[in-house]
Design a protein around this motif. Structure first.
Motif, PDB file in Angstrom:
ATOM      1  N   SER A   1       3.123  13.993   2.575  1.00  0.00           N
ATOM      2  CA  SER A   1       3.173  14.129   4.349  1.00  0.00           C
ATOM      3  C   SER A   1       4.690  13.918   4.653  1.00  0.00           C
ATOM      4  O   SER A   1       4.967  14.948   5.600  1.00  0.00           O
ATOM      5  N   SER A   2       5.236  13.162   4.450  1.00  0.00           N
ATOM      6  CA  SER A   2       6.769  12.951   4.888  1.00  0.00           C
ATOM      7  C   SER A   2       7.474  14.172   4.550  1.00  0.00           C
ATOM      8  O   SER A   2       8.361  14.747   5.305  1.00  0.00           O
TER       9      SER A   2
ATOM     10  N   GLY B   1      -6.107  -1.388   6.160  1.00  0.00           N
ATOM     11  CA  GLY B   1      -7.511  -0.809   5.410  1.00  0.00           C
ATOM     12  C   GLY B   1      -8.810  -1.356   5.868  1.00  0.00           C
ATOM     13  O   GLY B   1      -8.768  -2.353   6.824  1.00  0.00           O
ATOM     14  N   TRP B   2      -9.821  -0.784   5.616  1.00  0.00           N
ATOM     15  CA  TRP B   2     -11.021  -0.959   6.034  1.00  0.00           C
ATOM     16  C   TRP B   2     -11.983  -2.403   5.472  1.00  0.00           C
ATOM     17  O   TRP B   2     -12.946  -2.698   6.165  1.00  0.00           O
TER      18      TRP B   2
ATOM     19  N   LEU C   1       0.442  10.374  -1.041  1.00  0.00           N
ATOM     20  CA  LEU C   1      -0.059  11.083   0.319  1.00  0.00           C
ATOM     21  C   LEU C   1       1.047  10.699   1.267  1.00  0.00           C
ATOM     22  O   LEU C   1       1.284  11.797   1.921  1.00  0.00           O
ATOM     23  N   LEU C   2       1.602   9.560   1.381  1.00  0.00           N
ATOM     24  CA  LEU C   2       2.720   9.339   2.380  1.00  0.00           C
ATOM     25  C   LEU C   2       3.950  10.239   2.016  1.00  0.00           C
ATOM     26  O   LEU C   2       4.585  10.790   2.855  1.00  0.00           O
TER      27      LEU C   2
ATOM     28  N   ASP D   1     -15.359  11.112   6.811  1.00  0.00           N
ATOM     29  CA  ASP D   1     -14.679  10.820   8.267  1.00  0.00           C
ATOM     30  C   ASP D   1     -13.229  10.528   8.278  1.00  0.00           C
ATOM     31  O   ASP D   1     -12.970   9.335   7.571  1.00  0.00           O
ATOM     32  N   GLU D   2     -12.365  11.146   8.694  1.00  0.00           N
ATOM     33  CA  GLU D   2     -10.908  11.221   8.716  1.00  0.00           C
ATOM     34  C   GLU D   2     -10.657   9.858   9.291  1.00  0.00           C
ATOM     35  O   GLU D   2      -9.448   9.208   8.996  1.00  0.00           O
ATOM     36  N   TYR D   3     -11.324   9.523  10.423  1.00  0.00           N
ATOM     37  CA  TYR D   3     -10.816   8.303  11.010  1.00  0.00           C
ATOM     38  C   TYR D   3     -11.412   6.963  10.423  1.00  0.00           C
ATOM     39  O   TYR D   3     -10.582   5.808  10.608  1.00  0.00           O
ATOM     40  N   LYS D   4     -12.149   7.032   9.363  1.00  0.00           N
ATOM     41  CA  LYS D   4     -12.277   5.920   8.450  1.00  0.00           C
ATOM     42  C   LYS D   4     -11.625   5.892   7.028  1.00  0.00           C
ATOM     43  O   LYS D   4     -11.957   5.053   6.418  1.00  0.00           O
ATOM     44  N   GLN D   5     -10.491   6.592   7.170  1.00  0.00           N
ATOM     45  CA  GLN D   5      -9.834   6.748   5.958  1.00  0.00           C
ATOM     46  C   GLN D   5      -8.801   5.306   5.790  1.00  0.00           C
ATOM     47  O   GLN D   5      -8.451   4.815   6.722  1.00  0.00           O
ATOM     48  N   ASP D   6      -8.565   4.995   4.795  1.00  0.00           N
ATOM     49  CA  ASP D   6      -7.538   3.984   4.537  1.00  0.00           C
ATOM     50  C   ASP D   6      -5.960   4.540   4.756  1.00  0.00           C
ATOM     51  O   ASP D   6      -5.836   5.649   4.670  1.00  0.00           O
ATOM     52  N   PRO D   7      -5.121   3.530   5.053  1.00  0.00           N
ATOM     53  CA  PRO D   7      -3.896   3.968   5.028  1.00  0.00           C
ATOM     54  C   PRO D   7      -3.334   4.701   4.067  1.00  0.00           C
ATOM     55  O   PRO D   7      -3.886   4.636   2.785  1.00  0.00           O
ATOM     56  N   PRO D   8      -2.668   5.786   3.761  1.00  0.00           N
ATOM     57  CA  PRO D   8      -1.934   6.389   2.837  1.00  0.00           C
ATOM     58  C   PRO D   8      -1.425   5.756   1.787  1.00  0.00           C
ATOM     59  O   PRO D   8      -0.605   4.590   2.150  1.00  0.00           O
TER      60      PRO D   8
ATOM     61  N   ARG E   1      -7.034   1.463  10.328  1.00  0.00           N
ATOM     62  CA  ARG E   1      -6.458   2.909   9.617  1.00  0.00           C
ATOM     63  C   ARG E   1      -5.246   3.095   9.108  1.00  0.00           C
ATOM     64  O   ARG E   1      -5.138   3.703   8.372  1.00  0.00           O
ATOM     65  N   TRP E   2      -4.107   2.409   9.724  1.00  0.00           N
ATOM     66  CA  TRP E   2      -2.764   2.535   9.202  1.00  0.00           C
ATOM     67  C   TRP E   2      -2.168   1.483   8.607  1.00  0.00           C
ATOM     68  O   TRP E   2      -1.050   1.601   8.235  1.00  0.00           O
TER      69      TRP E   2
ATOM     70  N   THR F   1       0.410  11.514   9.854  1.00  0.00           N
ATOM     71  CA  THR F   1       0.517  10.478   8.639  1.00  0.00           C
ATOM     72  C   THR F   1       1.765   9.719   8.567  1.00  0.00           C
ATOM     73  O   THR F   1       2.048   8.325   8.446  1.00  0.00           O
ATOM     74  N   PHE F   2       2.838  10.507   8.555  1.00  0.00           N
ATOM     75  CA  PHE F   2       4.274  10.089   8.497  1.00  0.00           C
ATOM     76  C   PHE F   2       4.578   9.046   9.698  1.00  0.00           C
ATOM     77  O   PHE F   2       5.006   7.873   9.377  1.00  0.00           O
TER      78      PHE F   2
ATOM     79  N   ARG G   1       0.797  -1.119   0.061  1.00  0.00           N
ATOM     80  CA  ARG G   1      -0.063   0.010   0.116  1.00  0.00           C
ATOM     81  C   ARG G   1       0.757   1.256   0.064  1.00  0.00           C
ATOM     82  O   ARG G   1       0.510   2.294  -0.804  1.00  0.00           O
ATOM     83  N   SER G   2       1.909   1.294   0.657  1.00  0.00           N
ATOM     84  CA  SER G   2       2.605   2.471   0.860  1.00  0.00           C
ATOM     85  C   SER G   2       3.929   2.532  -0.231  1.00  0.00           C
ATOM     86  O   SER G   2       4.643   3.690  -0.200  1.00  0.00           O
TER      87      SER G   2
ATOM     88  N   SER H   1       0.150  15.945   8.633  1.00  0.00           N
ATOM     89  CA  SER H   1       1.249  15.511   7.945  1.00  0.00           C
ATOM     90  C   SER H   1       2.210  14.448   8.763  1.00  0.00           C
ATOM     91  O   SER H   1       2.442  13.319   8.418  1.00  0.00           O
TER      92      SER H   1
ATOM     93  N   PHE I   1      -9.779   8.086  18.899  1.00  0.00           N
ATOM     94  CA  PHE I   1      -9.960   6.990  17.940  1.00  0.00           C
ATOM     95  C   PHE I   1      -9.925   5.720  19.011  1.00  0.00           C
ATOM     96  O   PHE I   1      -9.242   5.666  19.969  1.00  0.00           O
TER      97      PHE I   1
END
Lengths: 180, 180
Positions: free
Chosen positions: A85-86, B178-179, A81-82, A70-77, B174-175, B88-89, A30-31, B85, B166
């Motif tokens: 953010s990094s 995935g859901w 996006l990673l 809902d940001e809490y239900k988002q999938d991992p980046p 979440r991290w 997320t990192f 995923r990442s 950010s 959370f």
């Protein structure tokens, strides 16, 4: 254990035209992939005819999880996006690095970048970064030196992924003082 | 050297209703304030009547630099973009921490969090984090332990800034995985 989705189909080129990266256990990483490519590799998006070509499609559909409120239900980046953010975190950290760093400052920032090369969640990014570190000695001697070094490291990535390079003379406007 | 903008007016409460944080040199701190509050403190936004009250205004205008398209010409991140950010990192980094970490893994992750408490660009966030670290020993013994610890640290911040906590049992969705 390999999930059904990874054994049923294993596309090699994603919807973005890039190679899809799989983890050692055969699951798509995923990442290491864009969300679109990850969704294609896990069967969430149909494998279109363009996926067998290295040319990216002209219109890229909106990734599914961009629509989730809902940001809490988002999938991992995903890798993009990673990455964004990094870089935001790392540039901001370095922008506040002291003009005259103590030995502790120097050791901590060097350890941080060494750690990144081993532990950054996108494996191929981490390997590329370690290679960059070996070939371009980290400058931890001052705020200016560190940020010019970091700007060079970021530009090496920009170049590799076909993005415009940033004029490093302007680093302070982008990451410390703002443009006006 | 103090710039004109900081001597002309020094509002104490920002457009969001929060206290405006100034650096030791008297300039408003970009990575400690929201963009709106920073813009107000630097004279980019008019000081409205609501700025003298601790109640946030009902409608918050769109920050100026959200409208800038060219990512290279963006201003440095405010405390909220920096926070998103950084989480997320950090969560992504910890999600890939080994199930059975080596001594080097343990040392590197501990050094990283110690560094954060000293060098995180938002000073008051860094101090709060150092206090949390002192009162809640980092669990670097395993992937699960580290991520449950991190989730607790993040929830302590969520609580402090009035955000929903959370459910830490769901950290992997979440991290990491995935859901669905």
């Amino acid at each position: 254990m390999t999930s059904e989705t990874t054994t049923e189909h294993k596309p090699t080129i994603g919807a973005t035209g890039r190679k899809i990266i799989y983890d050692e256990d055969g699951k798509p990483c995923r990442s290491c992939n864009t969300l679109l490519d990850f969704q294609m590799a896990t069967g969430k998006l149909p494998i279109s005819s363009s996926s067998s070509s290295k040319q990216p499609p002209k219109t890229i559909p909106t990734p599914v999880s961009n629509l989730i409120e809902d940001e809490y239900k988002q999938d991992p980046p995903d890798v993009e996006l990673l990455g964004r953010s990094s870089w935001t975190f790392i540039h901001s950290l370095c922008a506040k690095y002291p003009t005259q760093p103590s030995n502790e400052d120097k050791e901590q920032i060097s350890s941080f970048f060494k750690m990144l090369g081993r532990m950054y969640p996108c494996d191929w990014c981490a390997k590329d970064f370690t290679k960059y570190l070996q070939e371009n000695k980290l400058d931890n001697s001052s705020n200016e030196g560190l940020n010019m070094w970091l700007c060079g490291a970021h530009n090496a990535v920009n170049k590799k992924i076909g993005k415009k390079e940033f004029d490093c003379q302007l680093w302070k406007k982008r990451w410390k003082d703002g443009w006006d």
